[in-house]
Design a protein around this motif. Structure first.
Motif, PDB file in Angstrom:
ATOM      1  N   LEU A 712       0.757  -1.153  -0.521  1.00  0.00           N
ATOM      2  CA  LEU A 712      -0.152   0.101   0.372  1.00  0.00           C
ATOM      3  C   LEU A 712       1.259   1.418  -0.146  1.00  0.00           C
ATOM      4  N   PHE A 713       2.235   0.904   0.069  1.00  0.00           N
ATOM      5  CA  PHE A 713       3.094   2.231   0.477  1.00  0.00           C
ATOM      6  C   PHE A 713       4.026   2.273  -0.617  1.00  0.00           C
ATOM      7  N   ARG A 729       3.819   5.578   9.531  1.00  0.00           N
ATOM      8  CA  ARG A 729       2.445   5.177   8.439  1.00  0.00           C
ATOM      9  C   ARG A 729       2.050   4.128   8.309  1.00  0.00           C
ATOM     10  N   LYS A 730       3.005   3.547   8.196  1.00  0.00           N
ATOM     11  CA  LYS A 730       2.784   1.809   8.635  1.00  0.00           C
ATOM     12  C   LYS A 730       1.797   1.692   9.917  1.00  0.00           C
ATOM     13  N   ASP A 790      -2.733   6.307   8.214  1.00  0.00           N
ATOM     14  CA  ASP A 790      -2.636   6.440   7.124  1.00  0.00           C
ATOM     15  C   ASP A 790      -3.958   6.235   6.457  1.00  0.00           C
ATOM     16  N   ARG A 791      -4.542   6.723   5.314  1.00  0.00           N
ATOM     17  CA  ARG A 791      -5.148   6.840   4.557  1.00  0.00           C
ATOM     18  C   ARG A 791      -5.487   5.714   4.350  1.00  0.00           C
ATOM     19  N   ASN A 792      -3.822   4.921   3.084  1.00  0.00           N
ATOM     20  CA  ASN A 792      -4.483   3.565   3.065  1.00  0.00           C
ATOM     21  C   ASN A 792      -4.793   3.257   4.164  1.00  0.00           C
ATOM     22  N   ASN A 795      -8.579   2.709   4.357  1.00  0.00           N
ATOM     23  CA  ASN A 795      -9.247   2.425   3.568  1.00  0.00           C
ATOM     24  C   ASN A 795      -9.108   0.538   2.937  1.00  0.00           C
ATOM     25  N   ARG A 796      -8.053   0.382   3.804  1.00  0.00           N
ATOM     26  CA  ARG A 796      -8.132  -1.496   4.122  1.00  0.00           C
ATOM     27  C   ARG A 796      -8.960  -1.535   4.507  1.00  0.00           C
TER      28      ARG A 796
END
Length: 848
Positions: A712-713, A729-730, A790-792, A795-796
Motif C-alpha cells: 500500500l505504500f 505511516r505503516k 494513514d489513509r491507505n 481504506n483497507r
C-alpha cells in the motif's frame, strides 16, 4: 583479557562508590551545613542510598521520621493502593507557608496574587521498576528539610515543593522483591543475569497491571483517582516526572521533539521547558554526564505525568535515566550503576526547583495568561459547548460525569426537555458542558476528534476521545437559546434507592443495557439462581402500564428456582448494583414471546480461564482482568502458557486469549484446546490471539498479509531520512474507528445504537466477509473517528469485520482485531466481552 581486567577494576570502583553512597551528603552540593537533629536516610534504612533497592514501607518510614523532626515537612496520605500501601504526598516549604497552606492554595486558585508561593511538584517512579526516582526522593527530601543554606531557606520561603516519592507503590515493591531476591553477594553487571529480567508481571505496572503513566487523563485506576484531587488542590506551576529507559541510553530531559507537542499546549510552555533545560544541562555538565534533550519523546498524549500539567496551567517535564535495573549493568557507555542513576535524578530534581524559583514570576504569569487565553479561545469557537445524553446505562453515564468532575470540568443538567435538530434530549438523562470555563483545554483534550497532525509519529496513542470510548452520545451545540440548564453543576447522587420487588411475582426481569447487568447476572448464577435471556422481545404489564422488554433482557422465573431465599438475593443484588428489577405477575405476555418460550434461553454459570504468562501481553491481560474482576466481580483464573499442559480444561466454560505471540503454547496443548472447544467450550481471541486462532484452524477467517499491507505504500524516490516517517505511516499507534453492530446478534445484546467506536492499535485486519451471519461488528466506509491512521490503512480497514463469531463443533469461537477494554476506560466496547461470556451459546452460525 584486557576487557575482563577492566570489568574487575570497574567493579571495585562501584563497590567503593556504594560505600560512599552510604552517606546521603555524597549526593548533595558540597560545602553545605545540615541541621544535625535531622536524621539521615541511612540511619533509618540501615544501608546507604544506592547500596540496595528500598521497599515502599522503608521509604514511608523515613518520610514519617523526617516530618516528625522538621517543621518544613508535612505528610499527606492521599489514599491506599489496591494492595493497601499508602500513597504519600510530602509537602516541603517554610514553616510559615505550611501553617497557612490551605489559604495559600485557595488564594492562588487563579494565579492572581504574585506574592503567593510558586508550587513545584516532583513525581517519582510511576513505573515501579524505574526506582532510581524513589531513591532520589529520599535525598531531595533530606536536603530540603536539613539544609541550612540561605538560598535553600529563601527557596522554601517562596516555594511550596511537593514530592510524590512513589507514584506506584505496588509495582515498586514487586520490583524491589525481584531484584533483592536475585542479586548476589558479589555485584553482577551481566545484562543477561536474572536480576535484570523480571517475570511476566513486571514492576512497571500497578496491582492490576496498568501503566499508571497513561492514566492521568483516563482515571481508571485507584491510584490516579486518589492523586488527582490533590493535584488540583496544589495546582503546580512546574511538574517533574522522573523515569528510566534502556541501559544503553544516557539521560533525557524535555522539551523533546517540538513538532510532537499537542496543539492545545501553548508555545510558551515549550519555551519555559527549554528555559528549565538550561538548568538541567548546567547541573549535569558540572559532572561531565551524558544527556540529550530534543529527540525521541513527545508531548502529545495528555494522560502522562509530564503532559497532564500542560493543559492545567503548569509546565510538565519528563526525565529519563538509563536504567541499571539491578545494582549495576554493563552498557555501551561503560558500567552503569544504580547509584549513578540516583545521582542524576537528584541533580535534575534540584535544578528543576532552582530553575523554577529563579524564574518564578515567569511561571506565575504563564499560568495567569494560560487561563485568560483559554477563556478567550472558548469564546472564539464556532460552538458554545457539548450536549451529552445516555438514557439506558446509568452506571456508564455516572462514570463519565465523574471523570469530568475529577478534572474540574463543570457539567450542568438540563432542567427541561430539549428538542434539537430533530432529536429529543430528555432532562432526566441529558447534560450541557459549556466551553467557556477554566478547564476549556482539558475539555477539548477529552472531546477532541482530530485526525490530521503536524507530525504523524506518535510515542503513544493519537486518539483517546472519552465519549467515544464510553459510548456516550455527544453533540456540539452552536447556541444555548431555548436550553434550560441548572444553575449548579452536576454532583453524584450518593444513594440511589431501587423500588422493592413483589415477593409473590411470577418472574423478575432486568434489562441488559446497564454496564453492571453482567455483574448481577454472575452473582445470581453463582448462587444457583436460574436465569434466562430473551432472544426475542416481549411486552408485559408492569404496575398497570405496558412495558416492552428488548432482546438481552434477563428473566428469573419463580417456577424453576430451588434455592432458599432466592427472592431476597435478587432484591439484594439489585440494590447493590442500582438496577431496576421488574416484577412480572404472569407468564402470558401482551406482545411477543411468552415467558415459557424456547426463545428465552437458559444462561449457564461461567468459569473463565485467561491464558497469560510470557508470550501474552501483560497490559491487555490486565485490562481484561480489571474489567471482569474489578468492575464486574467475575473471578478470572490466570494460567501461564507454560502451565497449560497441567490444566484440566473441562472445568472451564471460557478461555480468553489477549494479544501476544503465544509461542509457548505447545502442539499438544493446541490439540487439547481444539477438542475442548469442539465439545462445547467458548474461546475468545483478541488481536494477535485472533491471528493465532486462524493459524490453528479454529477461527475461520482471512487475515490481510503483511506483504499486502506493505504494498500500500510506495517507496520510490524515498531518501534514508524518510525511513522513520514511512515506518510511522505503516503503524496505527492508537486511534478510534467506527463500526456498525449487527443489533440482532446475541453478542450485541444491550446495545441500543448501531454505531460502536472501537479502539485499534495494530494493523491486523480481517479480510472480507466470506462467511454469512458470522460478523458481529463491521467497519464503516469511512471508519476513522479520532487519531491518526494513514489513509491507505483506513481504506483497507473499511467494510471489513471487526468482530467475528461462529460455531466450532459444539463450541464457539469469538475474535476481534481490536482492544475491547483498552486502559480500563473503554466501557462502551467492553460489553462485547461480557456478552461473549454469557450469550455465546445464544447464537449459532456455521463457518466453512
Amino acid at each position: 583479557m584486557f576487557y575482563r581486567l577492566m570489568v574487575a577494576f570497574l567493579t571495585i570502583v562501584v563497590i567503593q562508590c556504594a560505600a560512599q553512597a552510604a552517606n546521603v551528603e555524597q549526593y548533595l552540593p558540597a560545602k553545605q551545613n545540615y541541621e544535625k537533629s535531622i536524621t539521615k536516610p541511612e540511619q533509618v534504612l540501615g544501608f546507604g542510598i544506592g547500596e540496595r533497592h528500598i521497599r515502599h514501607d522503608q521509604l514511608v518510614r523515613y518520610m514519617e521520621q523526617l516530618s516528625q523532626e522538621s517543621d518544613r515537612v508535612q505528610l499527606t496520605q492521599m489514599g491506599y493502593t489496591k494492595e493497601m500501601r499508602q500513597q504519600l504526598l510530602v509537602t516541603i516549604s517554610a514553616p510559615q507557608n505550611l501553617a497557612r497552606l490551605p489559604q495559600l492554595l485557595a488564594q492562588d486558585s487563579d494565579g492572581k496574587n504574585s506574592a503567593d508561593p510558586l508550587v513545584v511538584w516532583l513525581g517519582y517512579s510511576v513505573h515501579g521498576d524505574e526506582i532510581t526516582g524513589s531513591n532520589a526522593a529520599l535525598v531531595v527530601a533530606y536536603y530540603l528539610a536539613a539544609s541550612m543554606d540561605k538560598t535553600v531557606e529563601q527557596i522554601l520561603s517562596d516555594t511550596v515543593i511537593v514530592l510524590e516519592p512513589s507514584i506506584n507503590p505496588d509495582g515498586m515493591d514487586r520490583f524491589t522483591q525481584w531484584v533483592n531476591m536475585h542479586r548476589g553477594t558479589t555485584p553482577n553487571a551481566d545484562p543477561n543475569h536474572i536480576e535484570h529480567h523480571q517475570g511476566w508481571r513486571s514492576g512497571r505496572t500497578n496491582h492490576f497491571g496498568f501503566d499508571l503513566n497513561r492514566d492521568w487523563l483516563l482515571l481508571s485506576q485507584q491510584e490516579s483517582q486518589n492523586r488527582i484531587e490533590y493535584f488540583h488542590q496544589y495546582q503546580p506551576h512546574v511538574v517533574g516526572d522522573f523515569h528510566e529507559m534502556g541501559a544503553n541510553s544516557s539521560y533525557f530531559f524535555q522539551p523533546g521533539i517540538p513538532t510532537r507537542t499537542h496543539p492545545l499546549t501553548p508555545k510558551a510552555n515549550t519555551q519555559l521547558t527549554q528555559l528549565l533545560a538550561t538548568f538541567h544541562s548546567a547541573a549535569l555538565d558540572k559532572d561531565n554526564r551524558l544527556y540529550y534533550s530534543q529527540e525521541n519523546f513527545d508531548d502529545f498524549y495528555y494522560g502522562k505525568g509530564s503532559t497532564y500539567p500542560d493543559i492545567n496551567g503548569g509546565v510538565g517535564v519528563l526525565f529519563e535515566q538509563a536504567s541499571s535495573r539491578g545494582l549495576q549493568q554493563e552498557s555501551i557507555n561503560g558500567l552503569l550503576t544504580f547509584e549513578y542513576g540516583v545521582q542524576n535524578h537528584v541533580y535534575t530534581s534540584l535544578s528543576t526547583i532552582t530553575g523554577a524559583w529563579q524564574n518564578k514570576d515567569k511561571f506565575k504569569q504563564y499560568r495567569r495568561t494560560f487561563y485568560q487565553e483559554a477563556l478567550k479561545q472558548a469564546k472564539d469557537e464556532k460552538y458554545t459547548g457539548y450536549l451529552i445524553s445516555e438514557k439506558h446505562d446509568q452506571y456508564r453515564l455516572t462514570n463519565f460525569l465523574t471523570k469530568l468532575q475529577q478534572h474540574r470540568i463543570k457539567v450542568y443538567p438540563l432542567i427541561e426537555d430539549l428538542r434539537l435538530d430533530g432529536k429529543l434530549y430528555s432532562k432526566a438523562h441529558s447534560y450541557y458542558i459549556p466551553l467557556a470555563q477554566r478547564q476549556y483545554r482539558v475539555l477539548q483534550a477529552l472531546f477532541n476528534q482530530g485526525t490530521n497532525f503536524q507530525d504523524n509519529t506518535f510515542y503513544d496513542v493519537s486518539g483517546w476521545t472519552l465519549p467515544l470510548a464510553m459510548d456516550i452520545n455527544f453533540k456540539r451545540v452552536k447556541r444555548t437559546w431555548g436550553m434550560e440548564i441548572a444553575k449548579m453543576p452536576w454532583q453524584p447522587i450518593q444513594d440511589r434507592t431501587i423500588a422493592a420487588i413483589n415477593p409473590q411475582a411470577y418472574a423478575y426481569a432486568f434489562e441488559w443495557h446497564d454496564a453492571l447487568a453482567p455483574k448481577m447476572l454472575y452473582q445470581l448464577l453463582s448462587q444457583g439462581i436460574k436465569a434466562k435471556v430473551a432472544t426475542k422481545s416481549f411486552a408485559s404489564v408492569i404496575d398497570g402500564q405496558s412495558k416492552t422488554f428488548t432482546t438481552g433482557t434477563i428473566v428469573i422465573p419463580a417456577g424453576i428456582q430451588h434455592q432458599t431465599a432466592w427472592r431476597e438475593l435478587v432484591e439484594q443484588y439489585a440494590q447493590e448494583n442500582h438496577l431496576n428489577i421488574f416484577s412480572i405477575n404472569t407468564g402470558l405476555t401482551i406482545q411477543g414471546v411468552d415467558l415459557g418460550s424456547r426463545s428465552l434461553r437458559n444462561v449457564e454459570p461461567i468459569k473463565v480461564l485467561l491464558i497469560g504468562g510470557k508470550g501474552s501481553s501483560q497490559y491487555e491481560a490486565a485490562e481484561v482482568l480489571h474489567y471482569l474482576d474489578d468492575t464486574l466481580n467475575i473471578p478470572v483464573t490466570v494460567v501461564e502458557q507454560l502451565r497449560l499442559a497441567n490444566i484440566d480444561l473441562s472445568t472451564y466454560s471460557h478461555i480468553v486469549m489477549v494479544d501476544g505471540r503465544n509461542q509457548h503454547v505447545k502442539k499438544s496443548e493446541i490439540e487439547k484446546i481444539k477438542q475442548w472447544v469442539k465439545q462445547g467450550g467458548v474461546i475468545f481471541g483478541q488481536k494477535r490471539a485472533a491471528r493465532w486462532l486462524v493459524s490453528q484452524g479454529i477461527l475461520k477467517a482471512k487475515i490481510v498479509s503483511d506483504e499486502s499491507l506493505d504494498s500500500l505504500f510506495a517507496t520510490d524516490d524515498l531518501a534514508y531520512q524518510d525511513k522513520e516517517r514511512l515506518s510511522a505511516r505503516k503503524r496505527i499507534a492508537g486511534a478510534i474507528f467506527e463500526t456498525h453492530l449487527d443489533l440482532s446478534h446475541p453478542l450485541s445484546f444491550g446495545f441500543t445504537d448501531q454505531q460502536l467506536p472501537l479502539f485499534r492499535n495494530s494493523t491486523l485486519i480481517f479480510d472480507g466477509k466470506d462467511q454469512p451471519f458470522t460478523t458481529v461488528a463491521e467497519y464503516t466506509a469511512k471508519p476513522l473517528m479520532s487519531g491518526y491512521a494513514d489513509r491507505n490503512l483506513v481504506n483497507r480497514i473499511a467494510h471489513n469485520p471487526a468482530v467475528i463469531a461462529h460455531d466450532f463443533g459444539k463450541g464457539r469461537v469469538i475474535a476481534t482485531t481490536d482492544n475491547l477494554s483498552f486502559r480500563g476506560y473503554w466501557l462502551g466496547s467492553a460489553k462485547l466481552l461480557a456478552n461473549s461470556l454469557f450469550f455465546a451459546k445464544a447464537f449459532s452460525a456455521s463457518a466453512k
